[in-house]
Design a protein around this motif. Structure first.
Motif, PDB file in Angstrom:
ATOM      1  N   MET A 294     -10.656   3.123   6.146  1.00 50.16           N
ATOM      2  CA  MET A 294      -9.326   3.536   5.707  1.00 50.16           C
ATOM      3  C   MET A 294      -8.514   2.348   5.216  1.00 50.16           C
ATOM      4  O   MET A 294      -7.808   2.427   4.201  1.00 50.16           O
ATOM      5  CB  MET A 294      -8.583   4.225   6.854  1.00 50.16           C
ATOM      6  CG  MET A 294      -9.158   5.557   7.270  1.00 50.16           C
ATOM      7  SD  MET A 294      -8.241   6.264   8.657  1.00 50.16           S
ATOM      8  CE  MET A 294      -6.675   6.596   7.897  1.00 50.16           C
ATOM      9  N   ALA A 295      -8.605   1.232   5.935  1.00 49.94           N
ATOM     10  CA  ALA A 295      -7.843   0.040   5.553  1.00 49.94           C
ATOM     11  C   ALA A 295      -8.283  -0.475   4.185  1.00 49.94           C
ATOM     12  O   ALA A 295      -7.448  -0.841   3.341  1.00 49.94           O
ATOM     13  CB  ALA A 295      -8.014  -1.037   6.616  1.00 49.94           C
ATOM     14  N   LEU A 296      -9.590  -0.515   3.947  1.00 47.53           N
ATOM     15  CA  LEU A 296     -10.095  -1.011   2.665  1.00 47.53           C
ATOM     16  C   LEU A 296      -9.676  -0.110   1.505  1.00 47.53           C
ATOM     17  O   LEU A 296      -9.443  -0.591   0.385  1.00 47.53           O
ATOM     18  CB  LEU A 296     -11.615  -1.126   2.712  1.00 47.53           C
ATOM     19  CG  LEU A 296     -12.173  -2.232   3.619  1.00 47.53           C
ATOM     20  CD1 LEU A 296     -13.679  -2.087   3.767  1.00 47.53           C
ATOM     21  CD2 LEU A 296     -11.834  -3.605   3.093  1.00 47.53           C
ATOM     22  N   MET A 297      -9.569   1.179   1.760  1.00 48.15           N
ATOM     23  CA  MET A 297      -9.154   2.089   0.703  1.00 48.15           C
ATOM     24  C   MET A 297      -7.651   2.037   0.455  1.00 48.15           C
ATOM     25  O   MET A 297      -7.180   2.306  -0.656  1.00 48.15           O
ATOM     26  CB  MET A 297      -9.570   3.525   1.050  1.00 48.15           C
ATOM     27  CG  MET A 297     -11.076   3.715   1.204  1.00 48.15           C
ATOM     28  SD  MET A 297     -12.042   3.209  -0.246  1.00 48.15           S
ATOM     29  CE  MET A 297     -11.616   4.530  -1.374  1.00 48.15           C
ATOM     30  N   ALA A 298      -6.871   1.673   1.480  1.00 51.14           N
ATOM     31  CA  ALA A 298      -5.411   1.703   1.368  1.00 51.14           C
ATOM     32  C   ALA A 298      -4.812   0.415   0.817  1.00 51.14           C
ATOM     33  O   ALA A 298      -3.718   0.426   0.244  1.00 51.14           O
ATOM     34  CB  ALA A 298      -4.793   2.000   2.740  1.00 51.14           C
ATOM     35  N   VAL A 299      -5.509  -0.707   0.978  1.00 51.73           N
ATOM     36  CA  VAL A 299      -4.948  -1.981   0.517  1.00 51.73           C
ATOM     37  C   VAL A 299      -4.971  -2.034  -1.012  1.00 51.73           C
ATOM     38  O   VAL A 299      -5.850  -1.455  -1.659  1.00 51.73           O
ATOM     39  CB  VAL A 299      -5.728  -3.158   1.140  1.00 51.73           C
ATOM     40  CG1 VAL A 299      -7.145  -3.258   0.596  1.00 51.73           C
ATOM     41  CG2 VAL A 299      -4.980  -4.478   0.974  1.00 51.73           C
ATOM     42  N   ARG A 300      -4.021  -2.708  -1.592  1.00 51.32           N
ATOM     43  CA  ARG A 300      -3.932  -2.787  -3.052  1.00 51.32           C
ATOM     44  C   ARG A 300      -5.029  -3.682  -3.628  1.00 51.32           C
ATOM     45  O   ARG A 300      -5.661  -4.467  -2.911  1.00 51.32           O
ATOM     46  CB  ARG A 300      -2.561  -3.315  -3.475  1.00 51.32           C
ATOM     47  CG  ARG A 300      -2.284  -4.775  -3.103  1.00 51.32           C
ATOM     48  CD  ARG A 300      -1.056  -5.276  -3.816  1.00 51.32           C
ATOM     49  NE  ARG A 300      -0.648  -6.599  -3.360  1.00 51.32           N
ATOM     50  CZ  ARG A 300      -1.176  -7.755  -3.762  1.00 51.32           C
ATOM     51  NH1 ARG A 300      -2.207  -7.754  -4.604  1.00 51.32           N
ATOM     52  NH2 ARG A 300      -0.708  -8.903  -3.307  1.00 51.32           N
ATOM     53  N   PHE A 301      -5.244  -3.589  -4.937  1.00 54.87           N
ATOM     54  CA  PHE A 301      -6.133  -4.526  -5.624  1.00 54.87           C
ATOM     55  C   PHE A 301      -5.625  -5.948  -5.387  1.00 54.87           C
ATOM     56  O   PHE A 301      -4.427  -6.222  -5.490  1.00 54.87           O
ATOM     57  CB  PHE A 301      -6.164  -4.229  -7.128  1.00 54.87           C
ATOM     58  CG  PHE A 301      -7.140  -3.160  -7.515  1.00 54.87           C
ATOM     59  CD1 PHE A 301      -8.280  -3.468  -8.240  1.00 54.87           C
ATOM     60  CD2 PHE A 301      -6.934  -1.831  -7.138  1.00 54.87           C
ATOM     61  CE1 PHE A 301      -9.189  -2.482  -8.597  1.00 54.87           C
ATOM     62  CE2 PHE A 301      -7.832  -0.834  -7.489  1.00 54.87           C
ATOM     63  CZ  PHE A 301      -8.966  -1.167  -8.223  1.00 54.87           C
ATOM     64  N   GLY A 302      -6.553  -6.860  -5.072  1.00 56.41           N
ATOM     65  CA  GLY A 302      -6.168  -8.234  -4.790  1.00 56.41           C
ATOM     66  C   GLY A 302      -5.524  -8.414  -3.428  1.00 56.41           C
ATOM     67  O   GLY A 302      -4.972  -9.478  -3.136  1.00 56.41           O
ATOM     68  N   GLY A 303      -5.605  -7.388  -2.583  1.00 52.05           N
ATOM     69  CA  GLY A 303      -4.960  -7.441  -1.280  1.00 52.05           C
ATOM     70  C   GLY A 303      -5.760  -8.212  -0.242  1.00 52.05           C
ATOM     71  O   GLY A 303      -6.847  -8.755  -0.508  1.00 52.05           O
ATOM     72  N   LYS A 304      -5.213  -8.218   0.979  1.00 54.38           N
ATOM     73  CA  LYS A 304      -5.769  -9.047   2.054  1.00 54.38           C
ATOM     74  C   LYS A 304      -6.139  -8.176   3.248  1.00 54.38           C
ATOM     75  O   LYS A 304      -5.380  -7.287   3.631  1.00 54.38           O
ATOM     76  CB  LYS A 304      -4.730 -10.102   2.450  1.00 54.38           C
ATOM     77  CG  LYS A 304      -4.394 -11.046   1.290  1.00 54.38           C
ATOM     78  CD  LYS A 304      -3.052 -11.716   1.451  1.00 54.38           C
ATOM     79  CE  LYS A 304      -1.895 -10.772   1.268  1.00 54.38           C
ATOM     80  NZ  LYS A 304      -0.573 -11.461   1.221  1.00 54.38           N
TER      81      LYS A 304
END
Length: 395
Positions: A294-304
């Motif tokens: 879920m976290a990987l899908m929710a973070v923005r492009f270029g996110g952390k």
């Protein structure tokens, strides 16, 4: 002495065991005054961490009084000390670059093969956390042998009571490092999965580091209320579609940083998670990674992406495509506790960090099995359990 010992899945007992002794010159013996049950102890309790043996002493969050020292220890009898859960020699390559949880010398040579086969290199030693990490006796006991006592222990001033500093042993530095690994910038929106003790400290740390918005995700009402009291906005994942809510709260592009403080035993009724529960119980899968997906899908492009939650083995259906295509930065790992203790102790003394707000129960060591059962089954109200050796048992 009396100590909490592991005997199988959901079977922990307080037994009489041999007192610890000085083995090496850099050892010290600590009389434990306070110890705690950690969320990662539940992975041992649930039987999902391999290599535990009946009779192993559990516990890696503890502090106490120095009662004996080897000739190479820098501690003195009578000092009050908090003991980092990571056992670190202080002299190897990784210790010298402050990657203390990757110490090359603290896991005995005869115990290194198992973790090396799993991870490519052997793990460092940890207190009370299976033979993968050295088989060291833990701190849910009356006394503990502390190796490399000239490197790890934090000497505590007498004016600070145990409960204000006990969590320097693990969860406070873990929450701080989780936020640091998220590389928080002043305008960042940060989402934290899991409002257990590490998640709550990660929320507190992210706010102290200047995040403009912190969003806490869980399903336990009391834990969400604690997160709200710290200054977070909250999402109950049983009432709200998390992905949609986060997109709306981040202006439609996704959050800047995500912190997975859940780890390998994620909750929830999503199909992927229920399938992994079955796999974990029958031994063909090790990790339930629903929160991380879920976290990987929710973070923005270029996110952390910061991962303080404990993972121990393999996971299926991992979104490698999202990881690569979105250009994400990922940082994880066991906590380099010794890197952070001096700074965090100063912040506690200065009143910038409160470590006591999450403590819900205080029990005698003799009631530790009751504490484990309720910490697992009553997570809404049993937010953090302190065990006190020598405390009288309840009637």
């Amino acid at each position: 002495m009396r100590a909490l010992t592991w005997h199988g899945t959901h079977d922990v007992r307080v037994d009489t065991v041999d007192d610890p002794e000085i083995v090496n010159p850099r050892d010290a013996i600590i009389k434990v005054t306070s110890t705690a049950i950690c969320g990662s102890d539940l992975h041992l309790y649930d039987g999902v961490i391999p290599s535990l043996q009946p009779g192993d002493i559990l516990g890696h969050e503890f502090m106490g009084e120095v009662v004996e020292t080897g000739s190479g220890s820098t501690l003195k009898k009578g000092q009050r000390v908090v003991i980092p859960f990571t056992i670190s020699c202080g002299g190897c390559f990784h210790c010298k670059v402050q990657q203390y949880s990757a110490c090359e010398n603290s896991n005995p040579a005869e115990k290194q093969d198992m973790s090396a086969a799993l991870y490519g290199q052997p793990m460092a030693g940890l207190f009370g956390y299976s033979h993968l990490t050295g088989g060291y006796s833990g701190g849910q006991a009356e006394y503990v042998r502390v190796p490399f006592s000239d490197v790890g222990p934090v000497v505590i001033p007498d004016h600070l009571e145990d409960e204000k500093v006990l969590f320097l042993s693990d969860i406070l530095p873990t929450g701080w490092m989780a936020a640091e690994n998220a590389d928080i910038q002043p305008d960042d929106t940060v989402a934290v999965w899991g409002c257990g003790p590490v998640g709550l400290f990660a929320i507190q740390s992210a706010i102290l580091m200047g995040a403009s918005k912190v969003i806490a995700i869980d399903h336990y009402p009391h834990r969400l209320e604690l997160a709200k009291q710290l200054g977070a906005e909250v999402i109950n994942f049983r009432e709200t579609h998390v992905q949609d809510a986060l997109m709306e709260m981040s202006g439609g592009i996704g959050v800047d940083a995500v912190i997975d403080a859940v780890g390998m035993e994620a909750h929830g009724f999503a199909f992927d998670n229920m399938l992994e529960v079955v796999k974990q119980k029958v031994g063909i899968g090790a990790d339930r990674a629903h929160a991380l997906r879920m976290a990987l899908m929710a973070v923005r492009f270029g996110g952390k992406v910061s991962i303080p939650g404990v993972y121990g083995g393999m996971t299926d259906k991992f979104p490698t495509g999202a990881l690569m295509e979105k250009g994400l930065q990922v940082r994880s790992g066991q906590t380099h506790v010794q890197k952070y203790t001096a700074k965090l102790l100063e912040m506690i003394e200065g009143g910038k960090i409160d470590t006591t707000f999450m403590i819900s129960h205080r029990l005698p060591l003799e009631e530790a099995p009751h504490g484990y059962k309720n910490f697992k089954e009553e997570q809404n109200t049993w937010t953090k359990v302190i065990l006190k050796p020598g405390m009288a048992a309840s009637a």
